[in-house]
Design an enzyme around this catalytic site. Structure first.
Site, PDB file in Angstrom:
ATOM      1  N   ASN A   1       0.876  -1.170   0.000  1.00  0.00           N
ATOM      2  CA  ASN A   1       0.000   0.000   0.000  1.00  0.00           C
ATOM      3  C   ASN A   1       0.913   1.220   0.000  1.00  0.00           C
ATOM      4  O   ASN A   1       1.466   1.584   1.027  1.00  0.00           O
ATOM      5  CB  ASN A   1      -0.885  -0.037   1.263  1.00  0.00           C
ATOM      6  CG  ASN A   1      -1.680   1.250   1.441  1.00  0.00           C
ATOM      7  OD1 ASN A   1      -1.740   2.082   0.537  1.00  0.00           O
ATOM      8  ND2 ASN A   1      -2.284   1.408   2.610  1.00  0.00           N
ATOM      9  N   TRP A   2       1.063   1.806  -1.179  1.00  0.00           N
ATOM     10  CA  TRP A   2       2.015   2.921  -1.303  1.00  0.00           C
ATOM     11  C   TRP A   2       1.510   4.196  -0.633  1.00  0.00           C
ATOM     12  O   TRP A   2       2.264   5.138  -0.462  1.00  0.00           O
ATOM     13  CB  TRP A   2       2.286   3.214  -2.779  1.00  0.00           C
ATOM     14  CG  TRP A   2       3.086   2.176  -3.504  1.00  0.00           C
ATOM     15  CD1 TRP A   2       3.488   0.949  -3.043  1.00  0.00           C
ATOM     16  CD2 TRP A   2       3.610   2.291  -4.837  1.00  0.00           C
ATOM     17  NE1 TRP A   2       4.214   0.292  -4.002  1.00  0.00           N
ATOM     18  CE2 TRP A   2       4.310   1.085  -5.116  1.00  0.00           C
ATOM     19  CE3 TRP A   2       3.562   3.273  -5.824  1.00  0.00           C
ATOM     20  CZ2 TRP A   2       4.945   0.861  -6.342  1.00  0.00           C
ATOM     21  CZ3 TRP A   2       4.187   3.050  -7.044  1.00  0.00           C
ATOM     22  CH2 TRP A   2       4.872   1.863  -7.293  1.00  0.00           C
ATOM     23  N   LYS A   3       0.215   4.233  -0.323  1.00  0.00           N
ATOM     24  CA  LYS A   3      -0.387   5.452   0.254  1.00  0.00           C
ATOM     25  C   LYS A   3      -0.100   6.643  -0.680  1.00  0.00           C
ATOM     26  O   LYS A   3      -0.004   6.448  -1.885  1.00  0.00           O
ATOM     27  CB  LYS A   3       0.114   5.671   1.677  1.00  0.00           C
ATOM     28  CG  LYS A   3      -0.083   4.405   2.526  1.00  0.00           C
ATOM     29  CD  LYS A   3       0.110   4.622   3.986  1.00  0.00           C
ATOM     30  CE  LYS A   3      -0.105   3.295   4.704  1.00  0.00           C
ATOM     31  NZ  LYS A   3      -0.042   3.425   6.162  1.00  0.00           N
TER      32      LYS A   3
ATOM     33  N   HIS B   1      -9.519   1.595   4.447  1.00  0.00           N
ATOM     34  CA  HIS B   1      -8.278   1.721   5.219  1.00  0.00           C
ATOM     35  C   HIS B   1      -8.518   2.655   6.408  1.00  0.00           C
ATOM     36  O   HIS B   1      -9.278   3.614   6.313  1.00  0.00           O
ATOM     37  CB  HIS B   1      -7.162   2.267   4.322  1.00  0.00           C
ATOM     38  CG  HIS B   1      -5.827   2.183   4.970  1.00  0.00           C
ATOM     39  ND1 HIS B   1      -5.402   3.116   5.881  1.00  0.00           N
ATOM     40  CD2 HIS B   1      -4.846   1.262   4.874  1.00  0.00           C
ATOM     41  CE1 HIS B   1      -4.199   2.763   6.312  1.00  0.00           C
ATOM     42  NE2 HIS B   1      -3.843   1.640   5.717  1.00  0.00           N
TER      43      HIS B   1
ATOM     44  N   GLU C   1      -6.855   4.971   7.623  1.00  0.00           N
ATOM     45  CA  GLU C   1      -6.582   6.392   7.371  1.00  0.00           C
ATOM     46  C   GLU C   1      -7.775   7.047   6.696  1.00  0.00           C
ATOM     47  O   GLU C   1      -8.098   8.205   6.950  1.00  0.00           O
ATOM     48  CB  GLU C   1      -5.302   6.534   6.537  1.00  0.00           C
ATOM     49  CG  GLU C   1      -4.069   6.231   7.387  1.00  0.00           C
ATOM     50  CD  GLU C   1      -2.886   5.672   6.634  1.00  0.00           C
ATOM     51  OE1 GLU C   1      -2.823   5.781   5.394  1.00  0.00           O
ATOM     52  OE2 GLU C   1      -2.004   5.089   7.303  1.00  0.00           O
TER      53      GLU C   1
ATOM     54  N   GLU D   1      -5.859  -4.634  10.366  1.00  0.00           N
ATOM     55  CA  GLU D   1      -4.791  -3.671  10.628  1.00  0.00           C
ATOM     56  C   GLU D   1      -5.107  -2.899  11.902  1.00  0.00           C
ATOM     57  O   GLU D   1      -5.829  -1.893  11.857  1.00  0.00           O
ATOM     58  CB  GLU D   1      -4.666  -2.687   9.462  1.00  0.00           C
ATOM     59  CG  GLU D   1      -4.354  -3.340   8.137  1.00  0.00           C
ATOM     60  CD  GLU D   1      -3.720  -2.350   7.171  1.00  0.00           C
ATOM     61  OE1 GLU D   1      -2.590  -2.599   6.762  1.00  0.00           O
ATOM     62  OE2 GLU D   1      -4.353  -1.325   6.867  1.00  0.00           O
TER      63      GLU D   1
ATOM     64  N   GLY E   1       2.282   2.164  10.819  1.00  0.00           N
ATOM     65  CA  GLY E   1       3.287   3.207  10.692  1.00  0.00           C
ATOM     66  C   GLY E   1       3.934   3.603  12.011  1.00  0.00           C
ATOM     67  O   GLY E   1       4.613   4.624  12.094  1.00  0.00           O
TER      68      GLY E   1
ATOM     69  N   SER F   1       3.122  -2.220  10.409  1.00  0.00           N
ATOM     70  CA  SER F   1       4.559  -2.336  10.691  1.00  0.00           C
ATOM     71  C   SER F   1       5.139  -3.718  10.388  1.00  0.00           C
ATOM     72  O   SER F   1       6.000  -4.208  11.125  1.00  0.00           O
ATOM     73  CB  SER F   1       4.858  -1.925  12.138  1.00  0.00           C
ATOM     74  OG  SER F   1       4.467  -0.589  12.362  1.00  0.00           O
TER      75      SER F   1
ATOM     76  N   GLY G   1       2.621  -1.156   4.296  1.00  0.00           N
ATOM     77  CA  GLY G   1       2.689   0.275   3.994  1.00  0.00           C
ATOM     78  C   GLY G   1       4.119   0.713   3.745  1.00  0.00           C
ATOM     79  O   GLY G   1       4.685   0.481   2.677  1.00  0.00           O
TER      80      GLY G   1
HETATM   81  P1  PGA Z   1       2.617   0.166   7.685  1.00  0.00           P
HETATM   82  O1  PGA Z   1       1.160   0.446   7.047  1.00  0.00           O
HETATM   83  O2  PGA Z   1       3.107  -1.115   7.119  1.00  0.00           O
HETATM   84  O3  PGA Z   1       3.431   1.348   7.274  1.00  0.00           O
HETATM   85  O4  PGA Z   1       2.425   0.092   9.174  1.00  0.00           O
HETATM   86  C1  PGA Z   1       0.269  -0.595   6.799  1.00  0.00           C
HETATM   87  C2  PGA Z   1      -0.979  -0.038   6.142  1.00  0.00           C
HETATM   88  O5  PGA Z   1      -1.407   1.068   6.508  1.00  0.00           O
HETATM   89  O6  PGA Z   1      -1.566  -0.660   5.249  1.00  0.00           O
END
Ligand code: PGA
Length: 253
Positions: A11-13, A96, A98, A168, A174, A215, A236
């Site tokens: 997931n490149w965000k 997600h 976010e 998640e 993150g 993470s 991520g």
């Molecule tokens: P992360 O994010 O691996 O940076 O913790 C995971 C995600 O939000 O899909």
């Protein structure tokens, strides 16, 4: 021995210009081209879908988007429909944390987006997870259970079989703070899996992939993915670097 083929999805965000995306994709292909035991997906920003489609054509790496709108077309400035995505990719991340926290995503909009994606043949990766506060208040099962039930409400077995779920925990995204393999597997095995079996029958529920996200790194991937009900990961930060993403994919062998 697990029967579900694992998936590792990046997931490149909101990262990577066109040039940077091209470079990352070109780095991934030679490293991952011979992997067939793991489904590999990169979920890029909308602006990189075309270059991902082009550079990954004919490879084992699939393309995904990170969001969509549930309507087919019309006056929805800034939005992108399932039909439009279908030209570029096979997967789409939905719900997600976010998007739930910052952009007003709810269980109801998640459900509409799941239907919209499946209708055109896109496979949704539906994210669920509790916040730190909810976790500490002992509400994990309740919150995650509600997100699964509401997000996947009304699907028949055929549709459900095409859904990927991603657990998640918000406190692990993150933050460098990973759920322990036992903690994550407990939610997969004892919260999410039983609900999927109840909603869609044992065979379909047992066959659905439940990814872990939060993470994940090359150093912890193997242990996480080795758990009975963790069928791969949604990655991520570590999906933005070739060596890290490759290392994580290798953790799913
Ligand atoms: P992360 O994010 O691996 O940076 O913790 C995971 C995600 O939000 O899909």
């Amino acid at each position: 021995m697990k029967t579900r083929r694992p998936i590792v999805a990046g997931n490149w965000k909101m990262n990577k210009t066109l040039a940077e995306a091209g470079e990352l994709l070109e780095g991934l292909v030679p490293e991952l081209k011979d992997v067939d035991s793991v489904g590999i997906i990169v979920c890029t920003p909308y602006t990189n879908l075309a270059v991902a489609k082009e550079k990954l054509a004919g490879t084992n790496i699939k393309v995904g988007a990170q969001n969509l709108h549930w309507e087919k077309s019309g006056a929805f400035t800034g939005e992108v429909s399932a039909d439009m995505l279908k030209d570029f990719c096979e997967y789409v991340i939905i719900g997600h944390s976010e998007r739930r926290a910052m952009f007003g995503e709810t269980d109801e909009t998640v459900n509409k987006k799941v239907f919209a994606s499946l209708e055109v043949g896109l496979m949704p990766i539906v994210c669920v997870g509790e916040t730190l506060e909810e976790n500490e208040a002992g509400q994990t099962a309740e919150v995650v259970g509600r997100m699964v039930r509401e997000g996947l409400k009304g699907l028949d077995q055929e549709k459900a079989a095409r859904v990927v779920v991603a657990y998640e925990p918000v406190w692990a995204i993150g933050t460098g703070k990973t759920a322990t393999p036992e903690q994550a597997n407990d939610v997969h095995k004892n919260v999410i899996r039983p609900i999927l079996r109840e909603m869609f029958g044992e065979a379909v529920g047992d066959g659905m992939r439940i990814l872990y996200g939060g993470s994940v790194k090359p150093g912890n991937a193997k242990e996480l993915f080795g758990m009975s009900d963790i069928d791969g990961g949604l990655i991520g930060g570590a999906s933005l670097k070739v060596a890290d993403f490759v290392g994580i994919v290798e953790g799913a062998f």
